[in-house]
Design a protein around this motif. Structure first.
Motif, PDB file in Angstrom:
ATOM      1  N   SER A  62      12.786  37.599  -1.236  1.00  0.00           N
ATOM      2  CA  SER A  62      13.555  36.471  -0.700  1.00  0.00           C
ATOM      3  C   SER A  62      15.000  36.822  -0.372  1.00  0.00           C
ATOM      4  O   SER A  62      15.760  35.942   0.045  1.00  0.00           O
ATOM      5  CB  SER A  62      13.543  35.321  -1.720  1.00  0.00           C
ATOM      6  OG  SER A  62      12.235  34.906  -2.005  1.00  0.00           O
ATOM      7  N   SER A 294       6.422  27.405 -13.190  1.00  0.00           N
ATOM      8  CA  SER A 294       5.934  26.836 -11.940  1.00  0.00           C
ATOM      9  C   SER A 294       6.657  27.466 -10.755  1.00  0.00           C
ATOM     10  O   SER A 294       7.749  28.035 -10.890  1.00  0.00           O
ATOM     11  CB  SER A 294       6.164  25.323 -11.924  1.00  0.00           C
ATOM     12  OG  SER A 294       7.549  25.035 -11.842  1.00  0.00           O
ATOM     13  N   GLU A 295       6.055  27.348  -9.577  1.00  0.00           N
ATOM     14  CA  GLU A 295       6.676  27.870  -8.366  1.00  0.00           C
ATOM     15  C   GLU A 295       8.027  27.212  -8.128  1.00  0.00           C
ATOM     16  O   GLU A 295       8.972  27.852  -7.657  1.00  0.00           O
ATOM     17  CB  GLU A 295       5.753  27.640  -7.171  1.00  0.00           C
ATOM     18  CG  GLU A 295       6.253  28.232  -5.874  1.00  0.00           C
ATOM     19  CD  GLU A 295       6.288  29.748  -5.865  1.00  0.00           C
ATOM     20  OE1 GLU A 295       6.968  30.319  -4.979  1.00  0.00           O
ATOM     21  OE2 GLU A 295       5.641  30.382  -6.729  1.00  0.00           O
ATOM     22  N   GLU A 296       8.136  25.935  -8.476  1.00  0.00           N
ATOM     23  CA  GLU A 296       9.403  25.220  -8.288  1.00  0.00           C
ATOM     24  C   GLU A 296      10.519  25.831  -9.130  1.00  0.00           C
ATOM     25  O   GLU A 296      11.645  26.000  -8.656  1.00  0.00           O
ATOM     26  CB  GLU A 296       9.225  23.746  -8.658  1.00  0.00           C
ATOM     27  CG  GLU A 296      10.483  22.906  -8.514  1.00  0.00           C
ATOM     28  CD  GLU A 296      10.283  21.469  -8.945  1.00  0.00           C
ATOM     29  OE1 GLU A 296      11.225  20.662  -8.780  1.00  0.00           O
ATOM     30  OE2 GLU A 296       9.195  21.142  -9.456  1.00  0.00           O
ATOM     31  N   VAL A 297      10.195  26.171 -10.374  1.00  0.00           N
ATOM     32  CA  VAL A 297      11.195  26.763 -11.265  1.00  0.00           C
ATOM     33  C   VAL A 297      11.608  28.143 -10.753  1.00  0.00           C
ATOM     34  O   VAL A 297      12.800  28.480 -10.719  1.00  0.00           O
ATOM     35  CB  VAL A 297      10.644  26.855 -12.704  1.00  0.00           C
ATOM     36  CG1 VAL A 297      11.581  27.676 -13.589  1.00  0.00           C
ATOM     37  CG2 VAL A 297      10.462  25.466 -13.293  1.00  0.00           C
ATOM     38  N   GLN A 299      11.456  29.322  -7.673  1.00  0.00           N
ATOM     39  CA  GLN A 299      12.227  29.217  -6.443  1.00  0.00           C
ATOM     40  C   GLN A 299      13.625  28.657  -6.689  1.00  0.00           C
ATOM     41  O   GLN A 299      14.563  28.969  -5.944  1.00  0.00           O
ATOM     42  CB  GLN A 299      11.473  28.359  -5.422  1.00  0.00           C
ATOM     43  CG  GLN A 299      10.233  29.048  -4.857  1.00  0.00           C
ATOM     44  CD  GLN A 299      10.547  30.417  -4.258  1.00  0.00           C
ATOM     45  OE1 GLN A 299      11.519  30.581  -3.521  1.00  0.00           O
ATOM     46  NE2 GLN A 299       9.715  31.410  -4.578  1.00  0.00           N
ATOM     47  N   ASN A 300      13.774  27.862  -7.727  1.00  0.00           N
ATOM     48  CA  ASN A 300      15.106  27.368  -8.089  1.00  0.00           C
ATOM     49  C   ASN A 300      15.997  28.533  -8.500  1.00  0.00           C
ATOM     50  O   ASN A 300      17.136  28.667  -8.038  1.00  0.00           O
ATOM     51  CB  ASN A 300      14.999  26.351  -9.221  1.00  0.00           C
ATOM     52  CG  ASN A 300      16.338  25.753  -9.605  1.00  0.00           C
ATOM     53  OD1 ASN A 300      17.281  25.699  -8.814  1.00  0.00           O
ATOM     54  ND2 ASN A 300      16.443  25.304 -10.845  1.00  0.00           N
TER      55      ASN A 300
END
Length: 316
Positions: A62, A294-297, A299-300
């Motif tokens: 990323s 999780s993916e959210e964590v 990506q954060n």
């Protein structure tokens, strides 16, 4: 988040006669040797090695087009940490950064430490040079991800009796000039199942009353004067700082108020003229290394790092 069973592409750099660093392949086709290419140098924690920390792969993929993700192997990688030291880590990291800057002389370097790798970031910035040590290359930024207290973790994981007896034994070894001798497994409770010498045990355990272990940068009970002598000196280095402290870090004792602790460190840095990134702080939902997060964590965390790198480019 779990590790995927897939091959990783990249370049292996030999930065010293016996040590290498892995540069993850970029998703873009810019020249990695360009002088305008910058480097995010990842320093892992105790018992980690290449690609063992789960969030490194999505982070590497990323990064902005002109940034590269590089992870060096150190003598302390994997099981080597028990007989190594922060001073040795810092010397090897300086070698690695010097090598990178020969490839990208106009590029910036940001060091991201994970867990005990955060101690390496602090020690790189603050420890005095050895007698034959050349000046260390400048870090544009330092990221402290999961910078927790090894002392408080040890006290939490070991019985009080075992902690105290292991410290007494390690100190007796040092007093006898045997600081490099490995402690008996029975004396330390097979702590992380690696050979550990007396010097490193005391550096991590940092026993009372002085709590002066070399690794003891992040304990919650350190005095304000002690913090001024560490965090308070970061401003003089010109290195921008970002904390990424997991809300659910399992190696932090329950009595520690994570938010207040990080805010205290940030105040001391700013009080010494240092710069703390605007997205520094607690990473909600994150455990120590984001394993099974999780993916959210994930990506954060990734977004905070990428934002920091962008701001580093603009300001330094």
């Amino acid at each position: 988040m779990t590790l995927n069973a897939s091959p990783l592409q990249g370049s292996l750099h030999r930065y010293s006669s016996s040590l290498v660093a892995f540069e993850y392949a970029s998703s873009v086709t810019t020249d990695p040797s360009s002088s305008e290419t910058h480097t995010l140098l990842f320093v892992a924690g105790l018992s980690d090695g290449l690609c063992t920390v789960p969030f490194t792969i999505p982070l590497a993929r990323s990064l902005p087009p002109n940034w590269r993700f590089v992870q060096p192997l150190l003598s302390s990688s994997y099981s080597g940490w028990g007989t190594s030291s922060l001073n040795n880590d810092v010397q090897e990291l300086a070698q690695c950064i010097s090598y990178i800057l020969t490839l990208r002389p106009k590029g910036k370097v940001v060091m991201i430490g994970h867990s005990t790798g955060c101690q390496d970031v602090m020690h790189y910035l603050l420890s005095p040079l050895g007698k034959a040590e050349a000046p260390r290359p400048h870090l544009a930024g330092g990221i402290l991800q999961a910078g927790v207290s090894d002392r408080e973790s040890m006290v939490m994981l070991l019985s009080e009796e075992l902690y105290n007896s292991s410290v007494r034994l390690a100190q007796s070894y040092v007093n006898e000039g045997r600081e490099d001798d490995v402690l008996p497994t029975a004396a330390i409770g097979a702590f992380m199942n690696v050979p550990i010498n007396a010097r490193r045990w005391l550096a991590l355990a940092s026993p009372p009353p002085a709590h002066d272990g070399e690794d003891d940068y992040f304990s919650s009970d350190l005095s304000y004067d002690r913090l001024k002598d560490t965090f308070g000196r970061i401003g003089s280095t010109g290195t921008h700082i970002q904390f990424l402290y997991g809300e659910k870090d399992q190696y932090v004792p329950r009595f520690v108020d994570k938010k207040r602790l990080v805010e205290k460190w940030e105040r001391v840095i700013r009080g010494g003229g240092g710069i703390v990134d605007k997205e520094s702080g607690i990473v909600m939902g994150a455990n120590h290394n984001l394993n099974n997060a999780s993916e959210e964590v994930v990506q954060n965390l990734v977004g905070k790092v990428v934002g920091f790198l962008s701001r580093i480019e603009e300001k330094t």
